[in-house]
Design an enzyme around this catalytic site. Structure first.
Site, PDB file in Angstrom:
ATOM      1  CG  HIS A   1      46.773  39.660  33.620  1.00  0.00           C
ATOM      2  ND1 HIS A   1      45.598  38.958  33.709  1.00  0.00           N
ATOM      3  CD2 HIS A   1      47.400  39.501  34.810  1.00  0.00           C
ATOM      4  CE1 HIS A   1      45.507  38.398  34.908  1.00  0.00           C
ATOM      5  NE2 HIS A   1      46.594  38.722  35.596  1.00  0.00           N
TER       6      HIS A   1
ATOM      7  CD  GLU B   1      45.079  39.083  30.134  1.00  0.00           C
ATOM      8  OE1 GLU B   1      45.306  37.956  30.597  1.00  0.00           O
ATOM      9  OE2 GLU B   1      44.363  39.923  30.702  1.00  0.00           O
TER      10      GLU B   1
ATOM     11  CG  HIS C   1      41.347  40.240  32.645  1.00  0.00           C
ATOM     12  ND1 HIS C   1      42.460  39.701  33.213  1.00  0.00           N
ATOM     13  CD2 HIS C   1      40.766  41.022  33.591  1.00  0.00           C
ATOM     14  CE1 HIS C   1      42.552  40.130  34.462  1.00  0.00           C
ATOM     15  NE2 HIS C   1      41.536  40.932  34.723  1.00  0.00           N
TER      16      HIS C   1
ATOM     17  CD  GLU D   1      39.287  36.591  30.795  1.00  0.00           C
ATOM     18  OE1 GLU D   1      40.137  36.862  29.919  1.00  0.00           O
ATOM     19  OE2 GLU D   1      39.581  36.274  31.950  1.00  0.00           O
TER      20      GLU D   1
END
Ligand SMILES: [Zn+2]
Length: 1056
Positions: free
Chosen positions: A745, A748, A842, A927
């Protein structure tokens, strides 16, 4: 009282009421007494409304009220009973039919010196009655909107000592319910309601106790504010990328199949609530579901058992053998790649002609290419061949032509540095600053992996769709993490409200609005440059830049619009742009007006990032957290259903922040998070080569080329064997593999900083790094979506798709990086060398700390309602160990935020596919917060690149501990051993929803849904939510939503 209710006392009272009415003339005294009792019982009996309706009491009470309009003593208990009746939605509709609206308006009166409790009770009842759309319609038709407004002004003027706030609030609640229908909003605007509520609210602002009035007024004004159109010709990205192949059912085909006449910016979605007057629920009330069950949890047990599912033949997968030379022990050939100074990538999976200079002719490679030829002849890897073949088309050539043509060409007035060795450092020459000469800050010692000249070299090989010819200064100079602390921004009470009021003023005082476009990507002459103007200048035409349009709204306020991801019409969140021509000391307000998520960490302490070139050349080249008056709220720009996947009536959100500048003639940059471009990655990879020692085995391969013609690097790091003895070679070949990836992504960017920390640590000279290299073979794909990163996308690749939803069946041509990464993993599974750990890095925009998602059969089953026998639930608990270790050693990591539940919506993510299809137990998404931490050493601080890089290093350290725990035993004992060391295996993590922020003081309507918890989703046909049913125990249920409850709309899975 409870006993009275449970023994059926309510029913008896209603029977009594019926008897009383039948006596002629009705016994007024008995009626009064029964009503007085009912008024007491009502709020305690959850079924009061139903019982009243079934016994026919509604009409009895109504009639009795009509007969006693002039008799306050009788009226009061009756209205109290009526108020309880009305909290039942079916009753409200029925009472409306019998004239309750008109009746109650007769009782609600203007201000008078002598005030009884009648108006308050009547308003409460009226507020409940008006929740029904049919009744709201009656109120509009009867001209009562004007009446409500006049009454409100009357009370506002006369109640100077604020003794009757509840009455004033009651009037607003009635208005709030009427304007839920479109006709109500129209009537409100026609009656000049905006100005009236704006003026009264402004007068209330200084008195804190009047906040509920201001908040409800603000909600009403925002709902009635006419929906604006985003000032764009289309919401499709300004850039178009022609795909080699457009799947007919794919998002791109849909995007471009609209007929030219269709306006995709707004649609009729705000106009479709006209049938609403007939949609009141007249069914028996059914209890609303608590909403605690999550239907996204995977409940299919077959899907919860990891099963190796190997697609494709082994012959096809043998192509990938070349990426694992260390497994065949052919280290001499690969180590010679380090001598190759030119390309970062040797050897390669591509046909040699695509890489310049070509890879050294190595025996191992020759053998590999023979395999490839065989494969091609057999036609077994057709898709792959096509993909690689396409790469050899003209794109490379075009890029070179582009470099030659554009080099040193400078755009007048802009600040970005143009590339080229002879002009890389003279960007501000024609903008005399405060006597400072623009020199590249010397950061070589602080940033060992950064080199400005090398960066420019790297940019030249980076292919962007808009063919960017400039380099942003921050990427050129580099970023040195500041040494000062950057605490989470404390939210100032009333900020959001004042911002919203400023927005409403645009309507109240239209003459104050400048409305001047100062930057527009859709206009060929962009950016609009004004040499003597006072307006700010904007620019974002550089790698990872994303700003589509800037409109000056007031003297020091700008509306900014972000570009959609290429080949899509939404995904706005990431931003990166340049500002110049600022005035020193002036506070500017910036509003990013086309945000999409319903909440943001900007409401919980996260600031934006700013980089000042003047600061950089003074020796402080760094991104700093900046911005005051930050908040995020739903705005009045309509969002078409074409961009929401068909959901109508949605609005965009505004991220607003204010910033001032401390240098004259500065060029500053704003970003959503610390930028990390593809060119930066290439530079870092090149510099990593310099860290190599004879003991380190480092290889950089080209995994594949992207759609945009950029290479996707694959990194291998391990230790050279101690000697060429058989034992040593055997040890090397049998080291477990660790497979890491990041940046699928593009928005990010924190994931890249974590990955930088990981790679730098692995290449380091510490004893831990030595042990790690000796323990494992690291395979790293540091950027899974280079094209998205380069072109300033937030989430997608050039195919217009989220690549982390393509892992189940990646298309070789449209999703090459995923296709080949998956094949690498499948190859490993085939040769029985599936990685010990797989982790995809991420960033998370709505939570704090760093945490992991993993996959567990048991924990998924526990979170769902399915029953399964214990044999079905047997599972290796090893997946818990790594997060547990991380929570012990990495300060930013939080175990309590981890989740190991398999969701249906995530079944095509890397984590779930690698777990399910490759049988990797320890398959994770890690994350990292974009905001900061609320626990541990960094509690209350915003996260910076230092902490992110540290996280990447600690991840490696944790792997070493994992190895120490597991390494002593064979696999059979592993489970028990891990659980023993790591503590009880009974402890389960809570299934964490997307957001878990506490309410903040100013719980205003920052998301318009938030205050409508008792109202159906706006304008969605056929989804009427049953209105509050029989919730009589809350005396003032209508007020709950305004005064402190924030019902954050939880969006499922848009992060991983
Ligand atoms: Zn992500």
């Amino acid at each position: 009282m409870g006993v009275f209710v449970s023994k059926g006392g309510t029913g008896t009272l209603f029977q009594l009421l019926n008897i009383a009415t039948k006596e002629l003339p009705s016994s007024e005294e008995l009626m009064l007494q029964v009503h007085a009792l009912l008024a007491k019982v009502g709020p305690k009996d959850r079924k009061f409304g139903v019982k009243a309706r079934l016994s026919g009491a509604l009409n009895v009470t109504m009639t009795f009220i009509k007969q006693n309009l002039q008799n306050p003593k009788v009226l009061l208990p009756c209205l109290q009973v009526l108020r309880v009746y009305c909290t039942n939605s079916v009753n409200a509709v029925s009472l409306g039919k019998n004239g309750a609206v008109e009746l109650l308006f007769k009782i609600v009166a203007p201000y008078s010196k002598k005030i009884s409790s009648l108006p308050k009770v009547a308003l409460d009842a009226l507020g409940s009655v008006l929740k029904s759309k049919t009744n709201a319609r009656r109120a509009v038709d009867g001209g009562f909107v004007l009446v409500l407004l006049s009454l409100y002004v009357d009370w506002h003027r006369n109640d100077t000592r604020h003794r009757h706030m509840l009455i004033r609030k009651g009037l607003l609640v009635c208005l709030r319910n009427v304007i839920n229908i479109k006709l109500g909003r129209k009537a409100f605007l026609d009656a000049d309601g905006m100005k009236i509520l704006y003026n009264t609210s402004t007068e209330c602002l200084p008195v804190r106790t009047l906040d509920p009035l201001v908040n409800t007024s603000s909600l009403i004004m925002r709902k009635c504010f006419p929906k604006n159109r985003l000032p764009l010709p289309t919401i499709r990205s300004s850039f178009n990328y022609q795909l080699p192949h457009v799947p007919a059912a794919g998002p791109v085909a849909q995007l471009y199949s609209l007929s030219p006449g269709v306006d995709d910016v707004v649609d009729e979605s705000d106009d479709n609530d006209e049938t609403e007057a007939d949609t009141d629920t007249e069914n028996e009330e059914n209890e609303k579901d608590d909403g605690n069950t999550n239907d996204d949890i995977e409940t299919d047990l077959n899907k919860l058992h990891p099963q190796r599912k190997l697609t494709g033949s082994f012959e096809e997968l043998r192509f990938y053998e070349r990426f694992f030379l260390e497994l065949s022990g052919d280290l001499h050939s690969s180590s010679s790649s380090s001598a190759c100074a030119g390309p970062i990538i040797v050897p390669t999976a591509q046909p040699p002609q695509h890489v310049s200079p070509p890879p050294a002719p190595l025996t191992a490679l020759d053998l590999d290419s023979i395999h490839l030829t065989e494969d091609q002849n057999q036609g077994s890897s057709e898709g792959l061949d096509q993909d690689l073949g396409r790469v050899s088309l003209e794109e490379g050539g075009a890029s070179i032509r582009h470099i030659l043509g554009e080099i040193c060409a400078r755009r007048g007035g802009g600040g970005a540095s143009t590339w080229g060795s002879d002009c890389g450092s003279e960007g501000a020459e024609d903008e005399p600053g405060e006597g400072a000469v623009l020199e590249v800050p010397d950061t070589a010692l602080l940033l060992p992996l950064h080199d400005p000249d090398l960066y420019v070299e790297m940019v030249k090989g980076t292919k962007s769709v808009p063919q960017y010819a400039e380099v942003a200064y921050p990427d050129y100079f580099g970023h040195v993490a500041p040494t000062f602390r950057e605490p989470l921004l404390e939210r100032v009470y009333g900020v959001q409200r004042s911002k919203i009021f400023q927005d409403i003023e645009r309507l109240i005082h239209p003459n104050d609005i400048v409305d001047k476009v100062v930057y527009d990507l859709d206009v060929p002459t962009c950016p609009v440059i004004e040499n003597n103007g006072e307006s700010l200048r904007f620019n974002s035409q550089f790698e990872s830049g994303n700003l589509r349009k800037a409109v000056q709204v007031r003297k020091h306020e700008y509306d900014l619009i972000l570009n959609s991801d290429i080949n899509t019409n939404h995904y706005h969140q990431w931003f990166y742009f340049e500002v110049s021509n600022m005035r020193v000391g002036t506070l500017y307000r910036f509003n990013i007006i086309n945000c999409e998520k319903s909440n943001s960490q900007s409401n919980y302490g996260m600031q934006v990032l700013m980089y000042s070139v003047q600061e950089a050349i003074r020796g402080r080249p760094c991104w700093v957290r900046t911005g005051s008056d930050i908040c995020y709220y739903k705005n009045h720009f309509a969002r078409s259903s074409l961009s929401t996947g068909g959901v109508k009536g949605k609005s965009y959100f505004t991220l607003t922040f204010s910033a001032s500048f401390s240098h004259k003639d500065d060029v500053c940059y704003f970003a959503y998070h610390y930028p990390y471009t593809y060119s930066t990655l290439k530079m870092h990879l090149r510099k990593l080569e310099a860290l190599r020692t004879p003991q380190i085995y480092l290889r950089q391969d080209v995994l594949c080329e992207t759609l945009g013609g950029n290479v996707c690097p694959l990194i291998t790091i391990t230790a050279m064997p101690g000697s060429s003895s058989t034992d040593n070679i055997y040890q090397l070949r049998n080291r477990p593999l660790i497979f890491l990836s990041a940046r699928v992504h593009p928005g990010e960017t924190n994931a890249s900083w974590v990955m930088k920390g990981t790679m730098e640590f692995l290449m380091g000279s510490s004893l831990l790094a030595v042990s790690l290299r000796e323990a494992f073979i690291f395979k790293i794909v540091p950027m899974l979506n280079p094209d998205g990163v380069i072109n300033g996308n937030h989430r997608c690749s050039l195919s217009g798709e989220d690549l982390n939803r393509q892992w189940q069946s990646p298309h070789p041509e449209l999703h090459p990086t995923i296709y080949h990464t998956k094949n690498l993993l499948q190859y490993l599974a085939h040769i029985q060398r599936a990685p010990l750990v797989f982790c995809d890095y991420h960033g998370h925009s709505r939570k704090k700390n760093v945490f992991m998602y993993g996959c567990s059969l048991k924990e998924t089953v526990w979170q769902s309602n399915i029953s399964a026998s214990s044999t079905e639930l047997q599972e290796d608990l090893g997946y818990r160990t790594l997060p547990k270790i991380l929570s012990q050693i990495a300060p930013a990591f939080s175990l309590s935020s981890c989740s190991f539940v398999v969701e249906r919506s995530k079944e095509s993510t890397a984590r779930v596919v690698v777990w399910r299809e490759m049988g990797v137990q320890r398959s994770y998404t890690m994350e990292s917060t974009l905001c900061g931490c609320d626990q541990g050493k960094y509690k209350s601080l915003q996260i910076g690149t230092r902490e992110l890089e540290e996280m990447g290093a600690q991840f490696c350290v944790a792997l070493l501990r994992l190895k120490r725990i597991t390494g002593l035993f064979n696999h059979q004992h592993l489970v028990d051993m891990e659980t023993e060391i790591m503590g009880s295996h009974i402890c389960t993590t809570t299934y964490v929803l997307e957001e878990d922020e506490p309410d903040f003081l100013e719980a205003v309507d920052y998301s318009a849904e938030s205050n409508d918890d008792d109202i159906e989703p706006e304008n969605e046909p056929g989804t009427d939510v049953p209105e509050n049913t029989d919730q009589c125990n809350k005396d003032d249920s209508a007020e709950k939503s305004d005064d402190g409850e924030m019902n954050v709309k939880r969006e499922a899975g848009q992060t991983e």
